[in-house]
Design a protein around this motif. Structure first.
Motif, mmCIF file in Angstrom:
data_model
loop_
_atom_site.group_PDB
_atom_site.id
_atom_site.type_symbol
_atom_site.label_atom_id
_atom_site.label_comp_id
_atom_site.label_asym_id
_atom_site.label_seq_id
_atom_site.Cartn_x
_atom_site.Cartn_y
_atom_site.Cartn_z
ATOM 1 N N ARG A 109 0.838 -1.209 0.000
ATOM 2 C CA ARG A 109 0.000 0.000 0.000
ATOM 3 C C ARG A 109 0.871 1.257 0.000
ATOM 4 N N GLU A 110 1.909 1.255 0.813
ATOM 5 C CA GLU A 110 2.782 2.422 0.883
ATOM 6 C C GLU A 110 3.506 2.644 -0.438
ATOM 7 N N GLY A 170 -3.338 6.921 4.148
ATOM 8 C CA GLY A 170 -2.082 6.243 4.458
ATOM 9 C C GLY A 170 -2.238 4.818 4.956
ATOM 10 N N GLY A 227 5.039 5.132 8.425
ATOM 11 C CA GLY A 227 5.306 5.460 7.025
ATOM 12 C C GLY A 227 4.035 5.738 6.254
ATOM 13 N N GLY A 228 2.986 4.967 6.524
ATOM 14 C CA GLY A 228 1.723 5.174 5.845
ATOM 15 C C GLY A 228 1.115 6.528 6.174
ATOM 16 N N LEU A 231 3.103 9.246 4.379
ATOM 17 C CA LEU A 231 2.812 9.267 2.942
ATOM 18 C C LEU A 231 1.410 9.807 2.668
#
Length: 327
Positions: free
Chosen positions: A9-10, A255, A267-268, A271
């Protein structure tokens, strides 16, 4: 299996950001210049900080709709303190902002933990209360740049290694949260509470207390952002950051932070915030109307929610298959 889906996903989200940058660069090559990208990141820094706080709350199966009101009240409070005491050191101002924000977050957490009031109801109520409090303490008046000290307004804009302090605040927050979520008992408790609160109880985790700390963290970051926001724009007023809480929640959902709790990553969240930041800055460059900007953001939210729902169904099928094999 789910742990492998999150990086995918990321990666997709990073690819979408890259496509937006290419689209903007095709119309205006200067958009992808390092200096301009640094400006885009700096514009998105408050959203990144707030999204990380919201991420922690959502992971525990709660939501905090009062973050923007917390930001506004804290920003107004520290601006008024600066007017009254212009020589107060910036570290003291920042400490006060974080404390005030954490205190408001603690109010949310106590109401959810001790009174078992649904988080959305609690934070909708406190959102209104915080906004009303701004009007009471300021009498509806603005605090303008000429009333603030140069040190107060200059700190977030001061540069270090080519980036403003505001950007460094976001970077430091990302690093701290990456370590906290991966390496500390609190981070593991947050995931456990969101993943399966009943099982978390049996492992000795206090679900309500963990949710309380999540709200305190979210509030503290909102308080910090309150100072950085007001100082950067050199103005404080009642409706500052109006509606920004929806953008914060959107950043988390885009995210990959599951509203059902327990699934998501630092991280998600980063982003997701960067995606919204690039949309906000890149689409006007290619002459796309504000309607389509909102439509693209809304579509991204729907796709992210659908992805989460699909992941949840897949998890359910795996559990059922395991149960069938065991029988």
């Amino acid at each position: 299996m789910l742990s492998r889906k999150i990086p995918v996903r990321e990666t997709i989200l990073a690819g979408a950001i890259g496509l937006l940058l290419i689209l903007a660069a095709s119309r205006f090559s200067g958009f992808v210049a390092p200096a301009n990208l640094a400006n885009v990141f700096n514009d998105t820094a408050p959203l990144i900080i707030l999204a990380l706080g919201q991420m922690v709350v959502i992971l525990t199966r709660c939501i905090d709709l009062s973050v923007a009101a917390n930001l506004a009240l804290t920003g107004m409070a520290v601006a008024m303190i600066n007017v009254a005491f212009p020589d107060l050191p910036i570290p003291v101002i920042i400490a006060l902002a974080i404390f005030l924000g954490a205190l408001m977050g603690a109010i949310n957490g106590i109401l959810v933990w001790k009174l078992s009031i649904p988080p959305i109801v609690v934070t909708l109520g406190t959102m209104t209360i915080f906004r009303g409090t701004i009007f009471l303490i300021s009498d509806g008046k603005w605090v303008n740049s000429h009333e603030m000290s140069a040190t107060f307004t200059g700190f977030p804009r001061a540069e270090f290694l080519g980036l403003p302090i505001l950007s460094w605040a976001a970077i430091l927050t990302v690093v701290i949260f990456a370590v906290m979520m991966a390496r500390t008992p609190l981070g593991r408790s947050i995931y456990a509470v969101g993943g399966n609160p009943h099982a978390a109880v049996y492992t000795g985790i206090n679900v309500g207390k963990t949710q309380f700390f999540a709200f305190v963290i979210s509030g503290a970051l909102a308080g910090l952002t309150g100072y950085l926001w007001v100082a950067r724009y050199a103005v404080a007023y009642v409706d500052i950051a109006g509606g920004f809480e929806l953008e914060v929640v959107a950043a988390c959902v885009i995210g990959g932070i599951s509203i059902a709790g327990g699934i998501g990553s630092v991280g998600g969240a980063v982003l997701g915030a960067l995606f919204l930041g690039v949309v906000k800055n890149a689409l006007p460059v290619v002459n796309i109307s504000p309607f389509w900007q909102l439509a693209i953001s809304g579509s991204a939210i729907l796709i992210a929610v659908a992805f989460n729902a699909s992941a949840g169904r897949t998890k359910g099928r795996i559990i059922l298959k395991s149960a069938e094999k065991s029988t």
